[in-house]
Design a protein around this motif. Structure first.
Motif, mmCIF file in Angstrom:
data_model
loop_
_atom_site.group_PDB
_atom_site.id
_atom_site.type_symbol
_atom_site.label_atom_id
_atom_site.label_comp_id
_atom_site.label_asym_id
_atom_site.label_seq_id
_atom_site.Cartn_x
_atom_site.Cartn_y
_atom_site.Cartn_z
ATOM 1 N N ALA A 1 0.845 -1.192 0.000
ATOM 2 C CA ALA A 1 0.000 0.000 0.000
ATOM 3 C C ALA A 1 0.878 1.239 0.000
ATOM 4 N N GLN A 2 0.429 2.263 -0.708
ATOM 5 C CA GLN A 2 1.056 3.574 -0.665
ATOM 6 C C GLN A 2 -0.006 4.567 -0.248
ATOM 7 N N ALA A 3 0.397 5.585 0.500
ATOM 8 C CA ALA A 3 -0.568 6.576 0.963
ATOM 9 C C ALA A 3 0.023 7.969 0.831
ATOM 10 N N PHE A 4 -0.851 8.907 0.501
ATOM 11 C CA PHE A 4 -0.511 10.314 0.500
ATOM 12 C C PHE A 4 -1.713 11.061 1.041
ATOM 13 N N ALA A 5 -1.501 11.811 2.117
ATOM 14 C CA ALA A 5 -2.599 12.506 2.812
ATOM 15 C C ALA A 5 -3.649 11.466 3.187
ATOM 16 N N ASN A 6 -4.871 11.593 2.672
ATOM 17 C CA ASN A 6 -5.906 10.609 3.027
ATOM 18 C C ASN A 6 -6.240 9.684 1.855
ATOM 19 N N ASP A 7 -5.349 9.598 0.865
ATOM 20 C CA ASP A 7 -5.533 8.697 -0.270
ATOM 21 C C ASP A 7 -4.650 7.473 -0.102
ATOM 22 N N VAL A 8 -5.210 6.306 -0.350
ATOM 23 C CA VAL A 8 -4.467 5.056 -0.222
ATOM 24 C C VAL A 8 -4.594 4.279 -1.524
ATOM 25 N N VAL A 9 -3.472 3.739 -1.997
ATOM 26 C CA VAL A 9 -3.456 2.898 -3.185
ATOM 27 C C VAL A 9 -2.942 1.525 -2.775
ATOM 28 N N LEU A 10 -3.708 0.494 -3.112
ATOM 29 C CA LEU A 10 -3.279 -0.891 -2.896
ATOM 30 C C LEU A 10 -2.828 -1.445 -4.237
ATOM 31 N N MET A 11 -1.716 -2.176 -4.238
ATOM 32 C CA MET A 11 -1.210 -2.752 -5.482
ATOM 33 C C MET A 11 -1.028 -4.255 -5.300
ATOM 34 N N PHE A 12 -1.353 -4.980 -6.370
ATOM 35 C CA PHE A 12 -1.280 -6.437 -6.330
ATOM 36 C C PHE A 12 -0.611 -6.938 -7.600
ATOM 37 N N ALA A 13 0.118 -8.018 -7.478
ATOM 38 C CA ALA A 13 0.761 -8.643 -8.633
ATOM 39 C C ALA A 13 0.542 -10.144 -8.549
ATOM 40 N N GLY A 14 0.511 -10.771 -9.689
ATOM 41 C CA GLY A 14 0.354 -12.215 -9.726
ATOM 42 C C GLY A 14 0.463 -12.721 -11.144
ATOM 43 N N VAL A 15 0.691 -14.017 -11.275
ATOM 44 C CA VAL A 15 0.797 -14.636 -12.590
ATOM 45 C C VAL A 15 -0.588 -14.857 -13.184
ATOM 46 N N MET A 16 -1.517 -15.271 -12.365
ATOM 47 C CA MET A 16 -2.879 -15.570 -12.817
ATOM 48 C C MET A 16 -3.850 -14.507 -12.287
ATOM 49 N N THR A 17 -4.866 -14.227 -13.074
ATOM 50 C CA THR A 17 -5.893 -13.270 -12.677
ATOM 51 C C THR A 17 -6.541 -13.678 -11.358
ATOM 52 N N LEU A 18 -6.798 -14.953 -11.189
ATOM 53 C CA LEU A 18 -7.435 -15.439 -9.967
ATOM 54 C C LEU A 18 -6.579 -15.151 -8.736
ATOM 55 N N GLU A 19 -5.273 -15.269 -8.873
ATOM 56 C CA GLU A 19 -4.352 -14.978 -7.765
ATOM 57 C C GLU A 19 -4.469 -13.515 -7.337
ATOM 58 N N ILE A 20 -4.499 -12.610 -8.316
ATOM 59 C CA ILE A 20 -4.639 -11.177 -8.020
ATOM 60 C C ILE A 20 -6.004 -10.909 -7.393
#
Length: 135
Positions: free
Chosen positions: A54-73
């Motif tokens: 997760a990255q945050a700036f002020a009151n905004d949060v971004v979650l990032m995900f990675a994976g080989v398969m769509t189902l994993e993400i």
């Protein structure tokens, strides 16, 4: 050392005022810092402990995900979003909100149960249930 909110008041028509005992003062210098330290930091620490990015700036949060398969993400993202939702429910349950008394002259202005802002429906309890139902 006194409370950050000591000596602060909320004004509510006809000269009535109440003590402010919670929250951060809007426009204050330390308000954003208190928001981050008291609310956002614990969430970010929990997400990191879970292995979520997760990255945050002020009151905004971004979650990032990675994976080989769509189902994993999908599985990782949904689990993290459920954790954020549960965290928000816990924080919301701890808050007690007073309904403000608004007046235009002698006419009382009623409060709406929900508003639509940038296509997001927000209800008076900040649960987003109406938005999810509409989507």
């Amino acid at each position: 050392m006194g409370s950050y909110l000591s000596g602060r008041h909320r004004y509510c028509g006809d000269g009535h005022r109440t003590e402010t005992g919670k929250g951060c003062v809007q426009g204050s210098i330390s308000g954003p810092i208190l928001w981050n330290v008291l609310i956002l930091d614990p969430l970010l620490e929990e997400l990191e402990a879970r292995g979520d990015y997760a990255q945050a700036f002020a009151n905004d949060v971004v979650l990032m995900f990675a994976g080989v398969m769509t189902l994993e993400i999908e599985v990782c993202a949904n689990a993290a979003l459920e954790h954020v939702r549960a965290f928000g429910v816990t924080i919301s349950a701890q808050q007690k909100f007073d309904t403000p008394c608004l007046h235009m002259g002698v006419v009382e202005i009623g409060m709406s149960q929900e508003i639509k802002l940038l296509k997001v429906v927000i209800n008076h309890k900040l649960t987003f249930n109406a938005h999810v139902a509409n989507v």
